[in-house]
Motif scaffolding. Structure first.
Motif, mmCIF file in Angstrom:
data_model
loop_
_atom_site.group_PDB
_atom_site.id
_atom_site.type_symbol
_atom_site.label_atom_id
_atom_site.label_comp_id
_atom_site.label_asym_id
_atom_site.label_seq_id
_atom_site.Cartn_x
_atom_site.Cartn_y
_atom_site.Cartn_z
ATOM 1 N N ASN A 13 53.046 -18.574 22.320
ATOM 2 C CA ASN A 13 51.861 -18.644 21.453
ATOM 3 C C ASN A 13 51.457 -17.274 20.917
ATOM 4 O OD1 ASN A 13 51.171 -17.920 24.038
ATOM 5 N ND2 ASN A 13 49.172 -18.931 24.017
ATOM 6 N N VAL A 14 51.938 -16.191 21.546
ATOM 7 C CA VAL A 14 51.723 -14.850 21.001
ATOM 8 C C VAL A 14 52.883 -14.490 20.077
ATOM 9 C CG1 VAL A 14 51.579 -12.392 21.552
ATOM 10 C CG2 VAL A 14 50.395 -14.061 22.987
ATOM 11 N N ALA A 15 54.106 -14.713 20.541
ATOM 12 C CA ALA A 15 55.291 -14.221 19.825
ATOM 13 C C ALA A 15 55.584 -15.014 18.552
ATOM 14 C CB ALA A 15 56.492 -14.255 20.760
ATOM 15 N N ALA A 16 55.432 -16.347 18.598
ATOM 16 C CA ALA A 16 55.884 -17.164 17.460
ATOM 17 C C ALA A 16 55.161 -16.819 16.151
ATOM 18 C CB ALA A 16 55.752 -18.650 17.808
ATOM 19 N N PRO A 17 53.806 -16.778 16.139
ATOM 20 C CA PRO A 17 53.155 -16.429 14.866
ATOM 21 C C PRO A 17 53.475 -15.016 14.401
ATOM 22 C CG PRO A 17 51.516 -16.971 16.597
ATOM 23 C CD PRO A 17 52.860 -17.151 17.191
ATOM 24 N N LEU A 18 53.615 -14.068 15.353
ATOM 25 C CA LEU A 18 53.952 -12.686 14.978
ATOM 26 C C LEU A 18 55.306 -12.643 14.288
ATOM 27 C CD1 LEU A 18 53.007 -10.523 18.106
ATOM 28 C CD2 LEU A 18 51.996 -10.400 15.821
ATOM 29 N N LEU A 19 56.290 -13.353 14.876
ATOM 30 C CA LEU A 19 57.646 -13.309 14.341
ATOM 31 C C LEU A 19 57.737 -14.061 13.018
ATOM 32 C CD1 LEU A 19 59.640 -13.710 17.673
ATOM 33 C CD2 LEU A 19 59.232 -11.621 16.347
ATOM 34 N N ALA A 20 56.964 -15.142 12.893
ATOM 35 C CA ALA A 20 56.979 -15.897 11.636
ATOM 36 C C ALA A 20 56.427 -15.034 10.503
ATOM 37 C CB ALA A 20 56.153 -17.174 11.801
ATOM 38 N N ARG A 21 55.301 -14.356 10.765
ATOM 39 C CA ARG A 21 54.731 -13.475 9.721
ATOM 40 C C ARG A 21 55.668 -12.311 9.429
ATOM 41 N NH1 ARG A 21 49.165 -11.198 10.864
ATOM 42 N NH2 ARG A 21 49.186 -10.646 8.667
ATOM 43 N N ALA A 22 56.350 -11.814 10.476
ATOM 44 C CA ALA A 22 57.284 -10.697 10.284
ATOM 45 C C ALA A 22 58.426 -11.120 9.360
ATOM 46 C CB ALA A 22 57.827 -10.222 11.633
ATOM 47 N N ALA A 23 58.903 -12.371 9.518
ATOM 48 C CA ALA A 23 60.004 -12.857 8.684
ATOM 49 C C ALA A 23 59.563 -12.949 7.220
ATOM 50 C CB ALA A 23 60.474 -14.216 9.203
ATOM 51 N N VAL A 24 58.348 -13.468 6.997
ATOM 52 C CA VAL A 24 57.817 -13.545 5.625
ATOM 53 C C VAL A 24 57.702 -12.139 5.040
ATOM 54 C CG1 VAL A 24 55.779 -14.162 4.258
ATOM 55 C CG2 VAL A 24 56.588 -15.704 6.077
ATOM 56 N N GLU A 25 57.236 -11.185 5.872
ATOM 57 C CA GLU A 25 57.067 -9.810 5.401
ATOM 58 C C GLU A 25 58.409 -9.189 5.015
ATOM 59 O OE1 GLU A 25 54.586 -8.146 4.495
ATOM 60 O OE2 GLU A 25 55.427 -6.120 4.351
ATOM 61 N N ARG A 26 59.466 -9.531 5.774
ATOM 62 C CA ARG A 26 60.792 -8.982 5.439
ATOM 63 C C ARG A 26 61.257 -9.468 4.067
ATOM 64 N NH1 ARG A 26 61.934 -9.355 10.848
ATOM 65 N NH2 ARG A 26 62.967 -11.370 10.652
ATOM 66 N N VAL A 27 60.971 -10.720 3.749
ATOM 67 C CA VAL A 27 61.330 -11.249 2.425
ATOM 68 C C VAL A 27 60.528 -10.523 1.347
ATOM 69 C CG1 VAL A 27 61.270 -13.300 0.956
ATOM 70 C CG2 VAL A 27 61.978 -13.501 3.355
ATOM 71 N N ARG A 28 59.211 -10.376 1.583
ATOM 72 C CA ARG A 28 58.361 -9.655 0.626
ATOM 73 C C ARG A 28 58.860 -8.228 0.415
ATOM 74 N NH1 ARG A 28 53.059 -10.842 3.093
ATOM 75 N NH2 ARG A 28 52.348 -12.789 2.202
ATOM 76 N N ASP A 29 59.245 -7.583 1.545
ATOM 77 C CA ASP A 29 59.700 -6.193 1.463
ATOM 78 C C ASP A 29 60.983 -6.113 0.646
ATOM 79 O OD1 ASP A 29 59.365 -3.382 2.442
ATOM 80 O OD2 ASP A 29 61.364 -3.787 3.259
ATOM 81 N N ALA A 30 61.902 -7.053 0.881
ATOM 82 C CA ALA A 30 63.158 -7.072 0.124
ATOM 83 C C ALA A 30 62.860 -7.236 -1.365
ATOM 84 C CB ALA A 30 64.046 -8.207 0.625
ATOM 85 N N TRP A 31 61.877 -8.079 -1.687
ATOM 86 C CA TRP A 31 61.502 -8.299 -3.083
ATOM 87 C C TRP A 31 60.950 -6.996 -3.691
ATOM 88 C CZ3 TRP A 31 62.314 -11.135 -7.095
ATOM 89 C CH2 TRP A 31 61.399 -11.147 -8.165
ATOM 90 N N ARG A 32 60.116 -6.283 -2.921
ATOM 91 C CA ARG A 32 59.555 -5.011 -3.418
ATOM 92 C C ARG A 32 60.660 -4.008 -3.742
ATOM 93 N NH1 ARG A 32 55.103 -5.538 0.392
ATOM 94 N NH2 ARG A 32 56.360 -4.458 1.931
ATOM 95 N N GLN A 33 61.748 -4.025 -2.959
ATOM 96 C CA GLN A 33 62.834 -3.078 -3.202
ATOM 97 C C GLN A 33 63.536 -3.368 -4.531
ATOM 98 O OE1 GLN A 33 62.621 -0.639 -0.981
ATOM 99 N NE2 GLN A 33 61.132 -2.022 -0.032
#
Ligand SMILES: [Zn+2]
Length: 328
Positions: A306-326
Motif C-alpha cells: 500500500n506504500v510501494a504500489a502508488p509510488l511506483l505507479a506514479r513513478a512509471a507515469v513520470e518516466r513516460v512524461r520525462d521521455a516525452w519532455r526529452q
C-alpha cells in the motif's frame, strides 16, 4: 547564548532541466548561507535524488555532511575549493576535514571514494556503531563495574559499548565552532542530526525534509521526532534542513518518485513550527503502515504494497512524461 549568525535561506535552487538535451543546471550549485557555512546541491540532471550536502568550516577542521549521490571527483573539487577559500580568508595554515554522513543510504555516500586519499581527511565509516563511537554517542555500559583507579589496562566502557542510546547527543568541536550531534534512528539505524550552534541550523538528513519520509523503524522514528523537537525548543534552533526536496509548493502534494524536473519546489528549509507539525502528524497516525499526507511532508511508513504500489505507479507515469519532455 550569543545571537546566531543570520543564515541566508533565500536562494533559488537548481531543480532539473526541462529537457536534459538542453541542460540549464550546473552539476553543483554552491551557496554561502553564512560565513563558513556552505550548502551544495547536486543537479537533477546528474541524479534524480538531487541531494543537498552541507559543509561547515571551523578554525581547526571542517565537517562535510554527506558526499552525494554521484561517484567521482565533482563534489571533492567543490569542497577543496571552499576549504581553500576559507583558510585563505581566515588566514589559517590549513585545516582538517571530517567527512561524515546523515546516514548511509547510497545517495549520501556515493562520493566517499573521492575523499579517501585527501590529505588531513577522515572519512567516518557508515555503520551505526562506528558513527556513534566516532562522535562519542556511546553511553558507558551502566552494568560494567567501575575500573579500579590503579588499573590502567581496564577497558574504557565508553569505547567498547557502541550500542545507540536513546538520549545520545554529543558536541563536536570544529575550532571556534561547535556542532551538536544527535542519534536519530528511524529512517535508518545510523541516522544522526547535526546542530550548528553558530547559525542555529539543525540538519535532519532524510529524517525530516520537505518530501517523502521513509521509515524503517516506526518506534525509533517516534522517539527521534520527539528528541528533535525537544532539542530544537531547548536550543533555540532557527532553521531545519534535510537532504532533499520532493514536495511541490502545494500543501500535501509531492512530485512523483524519480522526478527529474521540479520547477515548483518549496524551500529546502523548514522552521521549528513545521518540525513540530511533522512530530504531531506522526503521533496522530500512530506510525501506522501506509502513506500519510501532511502539508509539508508525506509520511511513508513500512514497505508494504500500500506504500510501494502508488509510488511506483506514479513513478512509471513520470518516466513516460520525462521521455516525452526529452523529445519536445
Ligand atoms: Zn536520501
Amino acid at each position: 547564548m550569543p545571537e546566531p549568525l543570520p543564515l541566508d535561506t533565500s536562494h533559488r535552487w537548481i531543480h532539473g532541466s526541462r529537457s536534459r538535451r538542453h541542460r540549464t543546471d550546473p552539476d553543483h550549485q554552491v551557496e554561502q548561507l553564512a560565513a563558513g557555512t556552505v550548502l551544495v546541491r547536486q543537479s537533477k540532471d546528474l541524479t534524480y535524488e538531487a541531494p543537498f550536502v552541507l559543509l561547515l568550516l571551523g578554525r581547526e577542521r571542517a565537517l562535510l555532511v554527506d558526499t552525494g549521490a554521484v561517484p567521482g571527483a565533482g563534489l571533492r573539487a567543490v569542497v577543496d575549493e571552499q576549504v581553500d577559500a576559507w583558510t585563505r580568508s581566515e588566514e589559517l595554515g590549513g585545516i582538517d576535514l571530517v567527512v561524515a554522513h546523515s546516514h548511509s543510504h547510497g545517495d549520501h555516500v556515493a562520493g566517499d571514494a573521492a575523499f579517501a586519499d585527501r590529505p588531513r581527511t577522515t572519512v567516518v565509516a557508515h555503520d551505526a556503531a562506528s558513527v556513534h563511537a566516532f562522535f562519542g554517542l556511546t553511553a558507558p555500559d551502566a552494568s560494567a563495574a567501575p575500573a579500579a583507579p590503579d588499573a590502567p589496562d581496564a577497558p574504557d566502557a565508553s569505547l567498547t559499548d557502541a550500542s545507540p542510546t536513546p538520549d545520545a547527543s554529543a558536541p563536536f568541536d570544529l575550532g571556534g565552532r561547535v556542532v551538536d550531534v544527535l542519534a536519530i534512528p528511524g529512517h535508518h539505524a545510523a541516522s544522526v542530526a547535526f546542530h550548528d550552534r553558530a547559525t542555529g541550523l539543525l540538519h535532519t538528513g532524510d529524517t525530516v525534509y520537505p518530501g517523502r519520509l521513509y521509515v524503517e523503524d516506526p518506534d525509533a522514528m517516534a522517539a527521534s521526532l520527539d528528541r528533535l523537537v525537544a532539542f530544537a525548543e531547548e536550543h533555540g534552533v532557527r532553521h531545519v534542513l534535510g537532504c532533499h526536496v520532493e514536495m511541490t509548493s502545494r500543501p500535501g502534494r509531492d512530485y512523483p518518485l524519480g522526478a527529474r524536473y521540479q520547477p515548483d519546489e518549496p524551500s529546502p528549509f523548514l522552521g521549528v513550527e513545521q518540525l513540530r507539525r511533522v512530530r504531531d502528524g506522526w503521533a496522530a497516525h500512530a506510525g501506522r503502515p501506509g502513506t500519510h499526507r501532511l502539508d509539508d511532508v508525506v509520511l511513508c511508513v513500512g514497505n508494504g504494497v500500500n506504500v510501494a504500489a502508488p509510488l511506483l505507479a506514479r513513478a512509471a507515469v513520470e518516466r513516460v512524461r520525462d521521455a516525452w519532455r526529452q523529445l519536445t
